[in-house]
Design an enzyme around this catalytic site. Structure first.
Site, short mmCIF file in Angstrom:
data_model
loop_
_atom_site.label_atom_id
_atom_site.label_comp_id
_atom_site.label_asym_id
_atom_site.label_seq_id
_atom_site.Cartn_x
_atom_site.Cartn_y
_atom_site.Cartn_z
N SER A 185 0.79 -1.23 0.00
CA SER A 185 0.00 0.00 0.00
C SER A 185 0.82 1.28 0.00
CB SER A 185 -0.94 0.00 1.20
OG SER A 185 -0.21 -0.13 2.40
N HIS A 213 -5.07 -3.75 -2.68
CA HIS A 213 -4.69 -2.76 -3.70
C HIS A 213 -4.51 -3.38 -5.08
CE1 HIS A 213 -4.09 0.57 -0.87
NE2 HIS A 213 -3.76 -0.41 -0.03
N LYS A 244 -11.55 0.14 -2.26
CA LYS A 244 -10.60 0.71 -3.21
C LYS A 244 -11.17 0.57 -4.63
CE LYS A 244 -7.24 -0.27 0.33
NZ LYS A 244 -7.53 0.94 1.11
N1 PMP Z 1 -5.20 -4.34 3.79
C1 PMP Z 1 -4.41 -3.48 3.15
C2 PMP Z 1 -3.19 -3.97 2.46
C3 PMP Z 1 -4.74 -2.10 3.13
O1 PMP Z 1 -3.93 -1.25 2.50
C4 PMP Z 1 -5.91 -1.67 3.78
C5 PMP Z 1 -6.36 -0.22 3.79
N2 PMP Z 1 -5.52 0.71 3.34
C6 PMP Z 1 -6.70 -2.62 4.44
C7 PMP Z 1 -6.32 -3.93 4.43
C8 PMP Z 1 -7.92 -2.19 5.19
O2 PMP Z 1 -8.97 -2.00 4.31
P1 PMP Z 1 -10.24 -1.11 4.70
O3 PMP Z 1 -9.85 0.31 4.48
O4 PMP Z 1 -11.28 -1.60 3.77
O5 PMP Z 1 -10.57 -1.39 6.11
#
Ligand code: PMP
Length: 395
Positions: A185, A213, A244
């Site tokens: 991310s 992602h 996303k």
């Molecule tokens: N896993 C990863 C790799 C993320 O980057 C994120 C959020 N940036 C999440 C899980 C969490 O997802 P959410 O925002 O839907 O709670």
């Protein structure tokens, strides 16, 4: 010493890091005009830090699906999946996700974060081992702590280190879950998933991939890194988010292990939190159809991503290792990064500012994320602004 002392310490740090009146971590988007434009501090800005990879937050069909559900099914479920919070849409979406991935089972959670908490803590416990990439998301780290399993980190994307850690475990690999992400991310780089899958097979471990992602972004059908690497059959559990590429909120896990269904009884973040609103589920179901019916969005996303990455690379900026929808510019100091972030905003561009420890290896990042909905003109404007201000922050 009271319980608030640690929060007051944060106020001191904030004061030293952030000038009066500037807080990049409390930005309010006052108006949202489209998936790529909004208004911040009274000024119209290009949104270039949203994870809205396919631009679907303003897709007309997704909006209509949500509106129809809203008027027919109400504003919320007011209950958890296990109690009164499973409507037929939740079950339909699970079937559609399973079909999309060609898997036998799927389970929908309320966010991507709680998907990781719920899945990892249901799959592993005391006596088990989790071997995770050091750059894993906070939700994965928290889940590991919650699970009570032994947690072993391997160096980011370093397969020699992963193998070393697996080898050391001996027969315990049968009770070991390897966790990696499809696209990371912060720096936007990809896991070498074919090699991870080969090591999982060699040592008889299990593997989970977080495709938060990479879903909608990678693979001929948009199924993510496992599809792109040709290892879907070797991956035991794929987790992802609706927040996303799918433009909403919620999370999921898919698997060919029928035991996934039993996670519903033991996962605290499934049992004890309210389920996604029916209108959210309706828009996600429509977004999943769009992912499948409009591969041209993925093509456009990659065109845009390459345009930004190559343009910034030409300027000589220090970027993450792989071109892709997350383009992270490394900046040597927090001060320079903050200055650049503010200058970009003043010129009508919003990107994410990331300080360590959220950014790996002590770096500060200007993190851009690009969308299929950005126009070439918007990207060229971003490049122009970067080129004009680069001397003030390049390393
Ligand atoms: N896993 C990863 C790799 C993320 O980057 C994120 C959020 N940036 C999440 C899980 C969490 O997802 P959410 O925002 O839907 O709670």
């Amino acid at each position: 010493m009271g319980i608030l002392d640690k929060l007051n310490a944060i106020a001191t740090t904030r004061q030293t890091l952030l000038p009066e009146g500037v807080d990049p971590f409390n930005v309010v988007i006052e108006k949202i005009y489209s998936s790529t434009e909004g208004s911040i501090a009274g000024q119209k800005v290009i949104l270039a830090g949203t994870n809205n990879y396919l631009g679907l937050t303003f897709d007309q069909q997704c909006i209509e699906a949500a509106q129809e559900s809203l008027s027919k099914e109400g504003t919320g479920t007011t209950g958890s999946r296990m109690a009164n919070g499973t409507f037929s849409g939740h079950r339909d979406l699970e079937q559609e996700l399973a079909l999309f991935y060609g898997c036998s089972n799927a389970i929908v959670f309320s966010t991507g974060f709680v998907t990781n908490l719920g899945m990892i803590s249901a799959l592993t416990g005391p006596g088990d081992v989790i071997v995770l990439d050091a750059d894993s998301h906070a939700s994965i780290y928290d889940a590991c702590k919650m699970s009570g399993a032994e947690m072993i980190r391997f160096r980011h994307n370093n397969m020699v280190d992963l193998e070393k850690k697996l080898k050391r475990l001996g027969p315990r690999t049968a009770k070991t879950l390897i966790i990696v992400e499809g696209i990371y991310s912060m720096l936007g780089d990809c896991a070498p998933l074919a090699e991870v899958a080969a090591l999982k097979q060699k040592y008889g471990a299990w593997v989970m991939v977080d495709e938060a992602h990479s879903m909608g972004v990678l693979g001929d059908h948009g199924r993510g890194m496992a599809e792109a690497a040709g290892v879907e059959q070797e991956v035991d559990f794929i987790v992802g988010t609706f927040s996303k590429s799918l433009g909403a909120i919620g999370g999921y896990c898919v698997s060919n292990h029928p035991e996934l269904d039993l996670v519903r009884y033991v996962s605290r973040s499934y049992v004890f939190t309210a389920s996604p609103s029916p209108s959210t589920i309706a828009s996600v179901r429509q977004a999943l159809r769009v992912v499948q019916s409009k591969p041209q969005l993925r093509t456009k996303l990659w065109e845009n991503a390459d345009r930004l990455y190559q343009g910034l690379e030409k300027l000589g900026l220090e970027l993450g290792p792989d071109p892709g929808p997350i383009v992270a510019i490394r900046v040597a100091t927090r001060e320079k990064a903050l200055f650049a972030w503010k200058s970009l905003l003043d010129q009508g561009i919003y990107v994410n500012l990331v300080f360590p420890p959220a950014a790996p290896a002590g770096m500060s990042l200007l993190r851009c994320s690009i969308s299929a909905a950005h126009t070439a003109e918007q990207i060229d404007y971003i490049l122009k602004v970067f080129s004009e201000m680069q001397d003030s922050f390049s390393n």
